[in-house]
Every structure is written in structure tokens, then in C-alpha cells.
Design a protein around this motif. Structure first.
Motif, PDB file in Angstrom:
ATOM      1  N   GLN A 300      27.859  54.115  26.864  1.00 36.96           N
ATOM      2  CA  GLN A 300      27.983  52.982  25.821  1.00 36.96           C
ATOM      3  C   GLN A 300      26.965  52.718  24.970  1.00 36.96           C
ATOM      4  N   TYR A 301      25.708  53.168  25.298  1.00 34.04           N
ATOM      5  CA  TYR A 301      24.430  52.861  24.626  1.00 34.04           C
ATOM      6  C   TYR A 301      24.464  53.671  23.031  1.00 34.04           C
ATOM      7  N   ILE A 302      25.078  54.668  23.065  1.00 36.06           N
ATOM      8  CA  ILE A 302      25.243  55.406  21.737  1.00 36.06           C
ATOM      9  C   ILE A 302      26.087  54.515  20.755  1.00 36.06           C
ATOM     10  N   GLN A 303      27.282  54.114  21.178  1.00 41.88           N
ATOM     11  CA  GLN A 303      28.030  53.306  20.285  1.00 41.88           C
ATOM     12  C   GLN A 303      27.586  52.031  19.999  1.00 41.88           C
ATOM     13  N   HIS A 304      26.851  51.428  20.804  1.00 37.78           N
ATOM     14  CA  HIS A 304      26.030  50.358  20.701  1.00 37.78           C
ATOM     15  C   HIS A 304      25.158  50.380  19.407  1.00 37.78           C
ATOM     16  N   ALA A 305      24.462  51.570  19.446  1.00 39.43           N
ATOM     17  CA  ALA A 305      23.418  51.709  18.645  1.00 39.43           C
ATOM     18  C   ALA A 305      24.014  52.217  17.228  1.00 39.43           C
ATOM     19  N   VAL A 306      24.992  52.706  17.064  1.00 38.86           N
ATOM     20  CA  VAL A 306      25.727  52.865  15.804  1.00 38.86           C
ATOM     21  C   VAL A 306      26.084  51.723  15.386  1.00 38.86           C
ATOM     22  N   ARG A 307      26.653  50.711  16.155  1.00 37.79           N
ATOM     23  CA  ARG A 307      27.082  49.335  15.432  1.00 37.79           C
ATOM     24  C   ARG A 307      25.663  48.642  14.981  1.00 37.79           C
ATOM     25  N   ILE A 308      24.841  48.418  15.916  1.00 32.25           N
ATOM     26  CA  ILE A 308      23.405  47.931  15.410  1.00 32.25           C
ATOM     27  C   ILE A 308      22.831  48.421  14.406  1.00 32.25           C
ATOM     28  N   TRP A 309      22.850  49.618  14.047  1.00 31.69           N
ATOM     29  CA  TRP A 309      22.386  50.468  12.781  1.00 31.69           C
ATOM     30  C   TRP A 309      23.149  49.803  11.425  1.00 31.69           C
ATOM     31  N   ASN A 310      24.452  49.821  11.630  1.00 34.02           N
ATOM     32  CA  ASN A 310      25.324  49.239  10.618  1.00 34.02           C
ATOM     33  C   ASN A 310      25.239  47.758  10.274  1.00 34.02           C
ATOM     34  N   GLU A 311      24.928  46.980  11.644  1.00 33.66           N
ATOM     35  CA  GLU A 311      24.948  45.419  11.228  1.00 33.66           C
ATOM     36  C   GLU A 311      23.415  44.994  11.056  1.00 33.66           C
ATOM     37  N   SER A 312      22.637  45.522  11.799  1.00 26.80           N
ATOM     38  CA  SER A 312      21.188  45.053  11.852  1.00 26.80           C
ATOM     39  C   SER A 312      20.250  46.038  11.945  1.00 26.80           C
ATOM     40  N   PRO A 313      19.969  46.853  10.869  1.00 25.66           N
ATOM     41  CA  PRO A 313      18.935  47.892  10.896  1.00 25.66           C
ATOM     42  C   PRO A 313      17.540  47.366  11.033  1.00 25.66           C
ATOM     43  N   GLN A 314      17.234  46.244  10.658  1.00 23.74           N
ATOM     44  CA  GLN A 314      15.894  45.738  11.015  1.00 23.74           C
ATOM     45  C   GLN A 314      15.234  45.770  12.658  1.00 23.74           C
ATOM     46  N   TYR A 315      16.275  46.011  13.405  1.00 24.27           N
ATOM     47  CA  TYR A 315      16.018  45.931  14.889  1.00 24.27           C
ATOM     48  C   TYR A 315      15.326  47.509  14.851  1.00 24.27           C
ATOM     49  N   PHE A 316      15.664  48.162  14.316  1.00 20.38           N
ATOM     50  CA  PHE A 316      15.251  49.616  14.398  1.00 20.38           C
ATOM     51  C   PHE A 316      13.724  49.858  13.439  1.00 20.38           C
ATOM     52  N   THR A 317      13.736  49.289  12.244  1.00 21.62           N
ATOM     53  CA  THR A 317      12.714  49.599  11.411  1.00 21.62           C
ATOM     54  C   THR A 317      11.657  48.662  11.520  1.00 21.62           C
ATOM     55  N   GLN A 318      11.741  47.529  12.094  1.00 23.37           N
ATOM     56  CA  GLN A 318      10.713  46.361  12.529  1.00 23.37           C
ATOM     57  C   GLN A 318      10.376  46.308  14.102  1.00 23.37           C
ATOM     58  N   SER A 319      10.251  47.321  14.677  1.00 14.59           N
ATOM     59  CA  SER A 319      10.065  47.318  16.043  1.00 14.59           C
ATOM     60  C   SER A 319       9.128  48.725  16.375  1.00 14.59           C
ATOM     61  N   MET A 320       8.920  48.500  17.767  1.00 14.10           N
ATOM     62  CA  MET A 320       7.771  49.795  18.173  1.00 14.10           C
ATOM     63  C   MET A 320       8.667  50.954  18.607  1.00 14.10           C
ATOM     64  N   GLY A 321      10.154  50.953  18.405  1.00 11.61           N
ATOM     65  CA  GLY A 321      10.877  52.187  18.860  1.00 11.61           C
ATOM     66  C   GLY A 321      10.771  53.210  17.875  1.00 11.61           C
ATOM     67  N   LEU A 322      10.769  54.388  18.215  1.00 13.13           N
ATOM     68  CA  LEU A 322      10.871  55.738  17.484  1.00 13.13           C
ATOM     69  C   LEU A 322      12.033  56.089  17.063  1.00 13.13           C
ATOM     70  N   ALA A 323      13.021  54.918  17.401  1.00 16.00           N
ATOM     71  CA  ALA A 323      14.504  55.273  16.573  1.00 16.00           C
ATOM     72  C   ALA A 323      14.384  55.382  15.284  1.00 16.00           C
ATOM     73  N   LYS A 324      13.591  54.666  14.843  1.00 15.52           N
ATOM     74  CA  LYS A 324      13.381  54.742  13.069  1.00 15.52           C
ATOM     75  C   LYS A 324      13.383  55.980  12.512  1.00 15.52           C
ATOM     76  N   PHE A 325      12.472  56.866  13.415  1.00  8.58           N
ATOM     77  CA  PHE A 325      12.368  58.195  12.847  1.00  8.58           C
ATOM     78  C   PHE A 325      13.386  59.137  12.987  1.00  8.58           C
ATOM     79  N   PHE A 326      14.302  58.830  13.848  1.00  7.85           N
ATOM     80  CA  PHE A 326      15.746  59.636  14.251  1.00  7.85           C
ATOM     81  C   PHE A 326      16.570  59.375  13.128  1.00  7.85           C
ATOM     82  N   GLY A 327      16.804  58.016  12.798  1.00  4.76           N
ATOM     83  CA  GLY A 327      17.688  57.302  11.889  1.00  4.76           C
ATOM     84  C   GLY A 327      19.159  57.518  12.553  1.00  4.76           C
TER      85      GLY A 327
END
Length: 414
Positions: A300-327
Motif C-alpha cells: 500500500q506504500y506505493i498508493q500512499h506515495a502517489v497520493r502524497i505526491w499529488n497533495e503535498s509534494p513538499q514532503y518529497f522536495t524538502q526532506s532528505m529522501g532520494l524520492a525527489k530525484f525519482f519523481g
């Protein structure tokens, strides 16, 4: 060894800065993310170069040296600071599931348990989001039994857990007494503590339960450094029953015990104590239902990630996770790499240490290095990199470095 020691200090400073005040500069977050990940890997590798230093858990302060007075002062100052800041957070931020539902859900689970409704602890919580399914394993929500019973704000539990973790640091800090490194390490710990309790962006104290996880992993570091395999198994089980981050470390740890350490008593103690905690906290009171729910979560993590990318992308762009580079278009790829890397890389490291020529490998602090490596992989590649998650790895680094870089006797230190 001197070079490795100095480099450990450098990378600890860099890692701590990247995960704290570097976040104040949004334009630098991408660079800081890369430096943070590199620093974590460097710390894991450098731990193998440092001599092993066994902690004596029966430590008694030496009245002939004044270090215990400084430690007592630090504890009192830390306690007053944490008490004051926690009180402010509680007064300024009433706890509501609409801001973050983690702690409110766990409070309901604790209330059900105290009411004797053990079979219903994992039933959907109708009063939150019209029936959300509780997913938290017992080591995560059971500490809140204390605050539910005493009618205290649950954030006192998480904050006290952080206080205990810093207490472990202060206890280990004694071996740097009267050295320049003592000031450096206090500065690093102080920077981390001040950030956690005063910054408004990461919600570590205000909304999260992560202080409990920090304490469990800090306890695991202490157990590893003491080579107490009973405590190690208990702490590892508490880690596993709070966050799944440790999953990749467990098979690598077993391989290390079987192929490198080769001490049947140590292996047996670790396995038995780990299994006993799982039986007592999960199987006896709740059966297999919590484990079934836990095993269903990664999908279920993938579905959660999709939802957060749409609703709150700052959790990806303003943290130390590499997810920002995957998009948002490569979430599945990121998740796949996370799964394979978190399990395979620690295992490959153990095999490399065991079978590569001795002049090519180092075999000190293996269990500790594997733990740090696993945390770096998981948190760097985690599907949704909420910033409050990353501080567990910071405490592991802090406790590991403060002990292994101390000079003096290599084992059985008082």
C-alpha cells in the motif's frame, strides 16, 4: 585508525547539519540530500575501521574524577530544556487526527487494551476518517498505555523517550572527558536536540510518535556495543515491532552470527530473546492478526506515495529522501530498489567480510555498521520521506561515534 576517527567526526557533523539546519535553505536541499546519504554510508564503512570497544553496562561513576558532575549538570539542563519545550508544544498544538492521525489511532488502541477488549484492538477506528484500520504493531502503541491510564498528553511519552536516548549519549560521552572531541560531540548533540525541540517544520515532537522509535534503536546500539545478546534480541524485537526499518538488518545479523562470530550461545540468546518478545507482545495477546496487517502494508506504500505526491509534494522536495530525484513517475522503481537494496546490500557486506581476502576487509563493529547501513538505505529510499523519520538514524550515528572514537582501553571500559 586516527584518520578514520577524524573522518567519523567530519561525517557526523555533515550528516547532522544536513538533516537539521540545511533544511532552512530550500535551494540547497537537493545537494544536502546527496551529502546526507553519502555521509551515512561513510559512517557505516568507517565503523569497520575502528577498534571494538565493549561497554560495561554495570558502570559506576568514579567519585575521584569530576566528569560525573558534568554529566549530572548536562542531564539536569537537558531535562529542564525538554520539559519546557514539550510543555510549549502541547499548549500550542492540541492533538487532533486531522493534523496527523498516528498518535490518535494509537491512543484508541491503548484505550481498547486497557478496557480489556484485546480482541478488538485491531478493529477499524470508526471515529477517525470514518473507520481507519489500525496498522501499528504493539511496541509502537503500548507505551501510550501510560498516558491513557494517567490521562496525560501522549507526547510526554515520545519526548521522555528522546530524553532517555540523549541520556545514553551523555553516559557514553564520559570517555571523551578532557578532550577537544568532548566539546565537538556536545555541540553536535546540542544542535540535534535544539532542532528537534524548536523547529516547526518536521513535527517530530508536535505530531509524531518517532521518539519511541529513536529510543528503541538507541537501546539496540547500546546492546550491540555491550555485546549483550539477550538485550540485543529484545531491543531488535522492539525495533521490528515499531518500524519495519530493521527488516533488512535481521537476516544480515543472523548471517554474521552464523558465519563470522560463530558463537552458538550468542546466536541462541539473540534468537530466543527476539522470539520471546514477539510471542509476549503479539502472538499471545493478539494472535497473528497484527502480523498479517503488517505484511500487507508494503503493497500500500506505493498508493500512499502517489497520493502524497499529488497533495503535498513538499514532503518529497524538502526532506532528505532520494524520492525527489525519482519523481512521481518512478515510484514503483524507487520502491523496488528499496526492497532489494535494504535486504541484499547488508547480506552482501557480510559475505564480503567473510570471504574476501583479509587484507581487503575489516571486521570490527560489524553488527553496528550493518545497522547504520540498513538505516541509511531504508530512509534514503523510503517511499514517502517524512522528515521526522530521519532522526532515528541520527541518534544511531551519534551514539555509535561517541563510543567508538573514544581513546583508551579497547574493551571492558568502566
Amino acid at each position: 585508525m586516527r584518520a578514520a576517527r577524524n573522518l567519523l567526526f567530519v561525517f557526523l557533523v555533515l550528516e547532522t547539519f544536513c538533516v537539521t539546519y540545511a533544511l532552512k535553505f530550500p535551494a540547497l536541499v537537493s545537494l544536502a540530500t546527496i551529502l546526507y546519504t553519502m555521509s551515512g554510508f561513510a559512517i557505516a564503512i568507517l565503523l569497520l575501521y575502528m577498534p571494538e570497544r565493549k561497554i560495561n553496562l554495570k558502570y559506576i561513576p568514579d567519585a575521584k574524577t569530576p566528569v560525573w558532575m558534568y554529566q549530572l549538570f548536562l542531564l539536569l539542563f537537558l531535562g529542564i530544556f525538554i520539559l519546557s519545550c514539550t510543555q510549549q508544544w502541547i499548549q500550542q498544538s492540541p492533538l487532533t487526527y486531522r493534523d496527523a492521525d498516528m498518535i490518535p489511532i494509537m491512543q484508541v488502541m491503548a484505550e481498547r487494551f486497557l478496557a480489556g477488549n484485546w480482541s478488538g484492538v485491531y478493529d477499524p477506528v470508526q471515529e477517525i476518517w470514518n473507520g481507519i484500520q489500525p496498522i501499528y504493531l504493539p511496541a509502537m502503541w503500548m507505551p501510550f498505555l501510560v498516558t491513557v491510564k494517567s490521562e496525560l498528553d501522549p507526547r510526554w511519552v515520545t519526548s521522555f523517550a528522546v530524553f532517555l536516548s540523549f541520556t545514553m549519549f551523555i553516559a557514553l560521552w564520559r570517555i571523551h572527558w578532557q578532550k577537544m572531541s568532548a566539546i565537538l560531540l556536545l555541540g553536535i548533540a546540542g544542535m540535534l536536540c535544539y532542532w528537534l525541540y524548536t523547529d516547526h517544520t518536521h513535527n517530530f515532537i508536535r505530531l509524531s510518535e518517532e521518539g519511541i522509535v529513536v529510543f528503541y534503536y538507541s537501546l539496540l546500539v547500546l546492546a550491540i556495543l555491550s555485546e549483550n545478546f539477550l538485550l540485543m534480541g529484545i531491543a531488535a524485537a522492539l525495533c521490528a515491532l515499531s518500524r519495519y526499518t530493521i527488516a533488512g538488518w535481521l537476516p544480515a545479523m543472523m548471517l554474521y552470527l552464523l558465519l563470522i562470530r560463530k558463537q552458538k550461545r550468542d546466536t541462541l540468546r539473540f534468537v530466543c530473546s527476539f522470539a520471546s518478545v514477539v510471542v509476549l507482545l503479539v502472538l499471545l495477546p493478539f494472535g497473528v492478526k497484527p502480523l498479517q496487517i503488517a505484511f500487507e502494508q508494503p503493497g500500500q506504500y506505493i498508493q500512499h506515495a502517489v497520493r502524497i505526491w499529488n497533495e503535498s509534494p513538499q514532503y518529497f522536495t524538502q526532506s532528505m529522501g532520494l524520492a525527489k530525484f525519482f519523481g512521481p513517475d518512478h515510484i514503483v522503481l524507487q520502491h523496488t530498489i528499496l526492497l532489494y537494496a535494504s535486504f541484499l546490500l547488508p547480506l552482501l557486506c557480510v559475505l564480503g567480510i567473510r570471504y574476501l581476502p583479509k587484507q581487503c576487509t575489516y571486521n570490527n563493529n560489524i553488527a553496528l555498521a550493518l545497522l547504520k547501513l540498513t538505516l541509511v538505505i531504508v530512509y534514503s529510499l523510503i517511499d514517502v520521506p517524512y522528515q521526522y523519520l530521519f532522526y532515528t538514524s541520527s541518534f544511531v550515528s551519534l551514539l555509535a561515534v561517541v563510543w567508538v572514537t573514544g581513546k583508551g582501553k579497547a574493551s571492558n571500559e568502566n
